[in-house]
Enzyme design. Sequence first.
Site, PDB file in Angstrom:
ATOM      1  N   CYS A  60       0.833  -1.196   0.000  1.00 23.40           N
ATOM      2  CA  CYS A  60       0.000   0.000   0.000  1.00 23.40           C
ATOM      3  C   CYS A  60       0.872   1.253   0.000  1.00 23.40           C
ATOM      4  O   CYS A  60       1.398   1.659   1.040  1.00 23.40           O
ATOM      5  CB  CYS A  60      -0.936  -0.012   1.207  1.00 23.40           C
ATOM      6  SG  CYS A  60      -1.982   1.448   1.297  1.00 23.40           S
ATOM      7  N   CYS A  84      -0.418   4.119   2.180  1.00 22.87           N
ATOM      8  CA  CYS A  84      -0.189   3.907   3.621  1.00 22.87           C
ATOM      9  C   CYS A  84       1.278   4.131   3.977  1.00 22.87           C
ATOM     10  O   CYS A  84       1.593   4.747   4.993  1.00 22.87           O
ATOM     11  CB  CYS A  84      -0.532   2.480   4.041  1.00 22.87           C
ATOM     12  SG  CYS A  84      -2.026   1.820   3.320  1.00 22.87           S
ATOM     13  N   ASP A  85       2.173   3.602   3.181  1.00 24.07           N
ATOM     14  CA  ASP A  85       3.570   3.494   3.611  1.00 24.07           C
ATOM     15  C   ASP A  85       4.575   4.328   2.816  1.00 24.07           C
ATOM     16  O   ASP A  85       5.740   4.435   3.213  1.00 24.07           O
ATOM     17  CB  ASP A  85       4.010   2.013   3.557  1.00 24.07           C
ATOM     18  CG  ASP A  85       3.176   1.151   4.502  1.00 24.07           C
ATOM     19  OD1 ASP A  85       2.782   1.670   5.562  1.00 24.07           O
ATOM     20  OD2 ASP A  85       2.910  -0.018   4.182  1.00 24.07           O
TER      21      ASP A  85
END
Length: 316
Positions: free
Chosen positions: A139, A142-143
Amino acid sequence: MSQIERLSCLIIGSGPAGYTAAIYAARADMKPVMYQGLQPGGQLTTTNEVENFPGYPDGISGPEMMLQLEAQAKRFQTDIRSGFITKVDFSGPIHKCWTEDNHEIHADTIIISTGASAKYLGLESEQKYLKLGGGVSACAVCDGFFYRNQEVVIVGAGDSACEEAHYLSKLCTKVTMLVRKESFRASKIMAERVQNTPNIEILYNTETLEVLGDGQLVTGVRVINNTTNQETEIACTGFFVAIGHQPNTEIFKPFIDLDETGYIKYAQPGTSKTNVPGVFVAGDAADKTYRQAITAAGTGCMAALDAERYLAAKGH
Ligand code: NDP
């Protein structure tokens, strides 16, 4: 024979969608029961740090956030059970479900929040650094932030991979994209966008052999060109996998309308309703576009409110 259990609201799955649905349903006195499923807490339990969920100015680890959501659902007496639903029968007016140990449940309303699972390549080294939280992610939104001003590699050639590569290109100094065929699967416009981004290098006909690291953190990948068989190493600190997601909807297939890729179709846009009255869906099981904790939580709230209104209309 085990006794049939009758419930007002059964929630299947325990990510942000399921827990949010539980909090709302419990506060509405629907006495929800939740089956947590095979991966209690869902996909976020494989994420290190969540920095984009409003209300956590310092960020929070994915597993910790899920424990907090669980505690909040329990505070209002949600009955949270480990275990999973293996079979359903939504053919009649009563929604029937069976757990893995064959316990039969009849529920007036069902909230499906079984989520989706990111697909990984399945390499031992990939799984090792994924589990260590050492630089493997599925992701970018997200990261990606953790790799700003660094070099990363991303695998995949679909719309998701293009979208994520483009997202990463704004944060990272260089993005190397590994495409296993000689062309993209993504739509033309998405492929062209990555092809025209100066700091994205696309390696076609290229497959990953091994994620390299120092035992804690990713340091690179070893790849092979499948037309020349030439192996090369690419230095990177982040390895992103964007080869698709699998919605966890298989058991619902005989009764619930799914799209061609297995995602649950909303019967009425702007609601959480499925084609079966009394069965609602929240989170990634019906979302291949946004896939965020906050959007899952939002649709969890919608599902609980829709379920409450459904029960009220039935005179419960
Ligand atoms: P897709 O299934 O469309 O694409 C998966 C990609 O991963 C393919 O290019 C495939 O390669 C590659 N792949 C699969 N397995 C491997 C492997 N083992 N090694 C290397 N590469 C691999 O998934 P997406 O998540 O990209 O998209 C899912 C759906 O969501 C699509 O319908 C897409 O259009 C949609 N979507 C739309 C967006 C938008 O419009 N903004 C954004 C994101 C998704 P190969 O081509 O060689 O098979």
